[in-house]
Design a protein around this motif. Structure first.
Motif, short mmCIF file in Angstrom:
data_model
loop_
_atom_site.label_atom_id
_atom_site.label_comp_id
_atom_site.label_asym_id
_atom_site.label_seq_id
_atom_site.Cartn_x
_atom_site.Cartn_y
_atom_site.Cartn_z
N LEU A 39 1.13 -1.33 -0.10
CA LEU A 39 -0.71 0.03 0.25
C LEU A 39 1.03 1.26 -0.30
N ALA A 40 0.54 2.52 -0.54
CA ALA A 40 0.98 3.73 -0.34
C ALA A 40 1.25 4.27 1.49
N HIS A 41 2.10 4.23 2.00
CA HIS A 41 2.77 5.22 2.96
C HIS A 41 2.19 5.44 3.53
N PRO A 42 1.62 6.26 4.48
CA PRO A 42 0.92 7.13 5.28
C PRO A 42 0.73 8.93 4.91
N THR A 43 2.19 8.99 5.19
CA THR A 43 3.30 9.97 4.94
C THR A 43 3.50 10.47 4.16
N THR A 44 4.20 9.24 3.05
CA THR A 44 5.29 9.13 2.21
C THR A 44 4.21 9.67 0.22
N GLY A 45 3.82 8.26 0.67
CA GLY A 45 3.30 8.07 -0.81
C GLY A 45 3.25 6.85 -1.09
N GLU A 46 4.66 6.55 -0.93
CA GLU A 46 5.86 5.90 -1.41
C GLU A 46 5.11 4.48 -1.44
N ARG A 47 5.06 3.53 -2.76
CA ARG A 47 4.39 1.95 -2.47
C ARG A 47 5.70 0.91 -0.98
N VAL A 48 4.47 0.47 -0.31
CA VAL A 48 5.82 0.18 0.77
C VAL A 48 5.23 -1.61 1.31
N VAL A 49 5.70 -2.66 1.59
CA VAL A 49 5.39 -3.88 2.12
C VAL A 49 5.12 -3.41 3.21
N ALA A 50 3.73 -3.66 4.08
CA ALA A 50 3.58 -3.75 5.20
C ALA A 50 2.79 -4.60 5.96
N PHE A 51 3.03 -4.52 7.68
CA PHE A 51 1.35 -5.47 7.61
C PHE A 51 2.08 -5.08 9.28
N VAL A 52 0.83 -5.83 10.28
CA VAL A 52 0.95 -4.94 11.17
C VAL A 52 1.00 -6.47 12.26
N ALA A 53 1.88 -5.82 13.94
CA ALA A 53 3.14 -6.75 14.19
C ALA A 53 2.03 -6.32 16.34
N VAL A 54 2.11 -7.26 16.72
CA VAL A 54 1.64 -7.35 17.81
C VAL A 54 2.55 -6.36 19.06
N GLY A 55 2.31 -5.26 19.54
CA GLY A 55 3.47 -4.73 20.69
C GLY A 55 3.76 -6.09 21.58
N GLY A 56 5.90 -6.11 21.37
CA GLY A 56 5.91 -6.23 22.80
C GLY A 56 6.88 -7.14 22.05
N THR A 57 6.44 -7.63 20.55
CA THR A 57 7.42 -8.84 19.94
C THR A 57 8.79 -8.60 19.44
N LEU A 58 9.30 -9.57 19.54
CA LEU A 58 10.85 -9.74 19.03
C LEU A 58 11.22 -8.75 17.53
N LYS A 59 9.94 -9.24 16.65
CA LYS A 59 10.43 -8.55 15.47
C LYS A 59 10.63 -7.24 15.87
N LEU A 60 9.80 -6.77 16.95
CA LEU A 60 9.62 -5.02 16.76
C LEU A 60 10.90 -4.83 17.48
N ALA A 61 10.88 -5.69 18.23
CA ALA A 61 12.45 -5.11 19.24
C ALA A 61 14.28 -4.80 18.34
N HIS A 62 14.28 -6.15 17.55
CA HIS A 62 15.12 -5.93 16.40
C HIS A 62 14.57 -5.23 15.29
N LEU A 63 13.42 -4.55 15.36
CA LEU A 63 13.61 -3.33 14.32
C LEU A 63 14.20 -1.82 15.10
N ARG A 64 13.69 -2.32 16.66
CA ARG A 64 13.98 -0.39 16.91
C ARG A 64 15.36 -0.75 16.80
N ASP A 65 16.35 -1.53 16.59
CA ASP A 65 17.49 -1.84 17.46
C ASP A 65 18.62 -1.06 16.40
N ASN A 66 17.68 -2.43 15.20
CA ASN A 66 18.07 -2.24 13.74
C ASN A 66 17.19 -2.50 12.41
N PRO A 67 16.67 -1.26 11.99
CA PRO A 67 15.47 -1.51 10.53
C PRO A 67 15.79 -2.56 9.90
#
Length: 148
Positions: A39-67
């Motif tokens: 879909l389109a990025h909500p602020t830039t309009g650029e096409r991105v791959v997107a998904f929704v992650a549950v808060g507190g998951t390891l994938k979110l912690a990893h992405l905060r450290d290294n995107p």
């Protein structure tokens, strides 16, 4: 800009089921399965791959450290890989241009882009808030696939 059309074409064939790979602090890969869409990025309009992650998951912690992230969608023997950088937008990762109402609608849009449907959106919204769901938006740096 990388073309995400082929990724988008595979999404409806198997509910957008995708493998995501993030990087742990020790530089080893961490994998998970998500439902992803384009879909389109909500602020830039650029096409991105997107998904929704549950808060507190390891994938979110990893992405905060290294995107750095890779997302692979497949249907049968066809697959498309998207490598890039993730941006997180959610209750634990606020964005100055995305208020609570815009986040609520964005999470619905991502769910729909990944092939999801819902007959009770108020319940969906409540669960997203309770689980501190976060939008993961992947800006592609490389897109590749098997030959068609």
């Amino acid at each position: 800009m990388n073309d995400l059309e082929r990724f988008s074409e595979l999404v409806p064939l198997d509910h957008g089921l995708s493998v995501v790979v993030t990087v742990r602090a020790n530089h080893t890969p961490h994998t998970a399965v998500v439902n992803a869409g384009v879909l389109a990025h909500p602020t830039t309009g650029e096409r991105v791959v997107a998904f929704v992650a549950v808060g507190g998951t390891l994938k979110l912690a990893h992405l905060r450290d290294n995107p750095t992230i890779a997302v692979v969608v497949r249907a049968g023997w066809q697959w498309v890989a998207v490598e890039g950088r993730a941006q997180l937008i959610g209750p634990d990762d606020p964005h100055p241009e995305v208020d609570a109402e815009r986040l609520r609608l964005m999470l619905r849009d991502i769910f729909s882009a990944a092939g999801g449907t819902h007959d009770d959106w108020p319940t969906y919204d409540r669960v997203m808030r309770e689980e501190r769901r976060t939008a993961v938006l992947v800006s592609p740096t490389r897109v590749y696939s098997n030959p068609t």
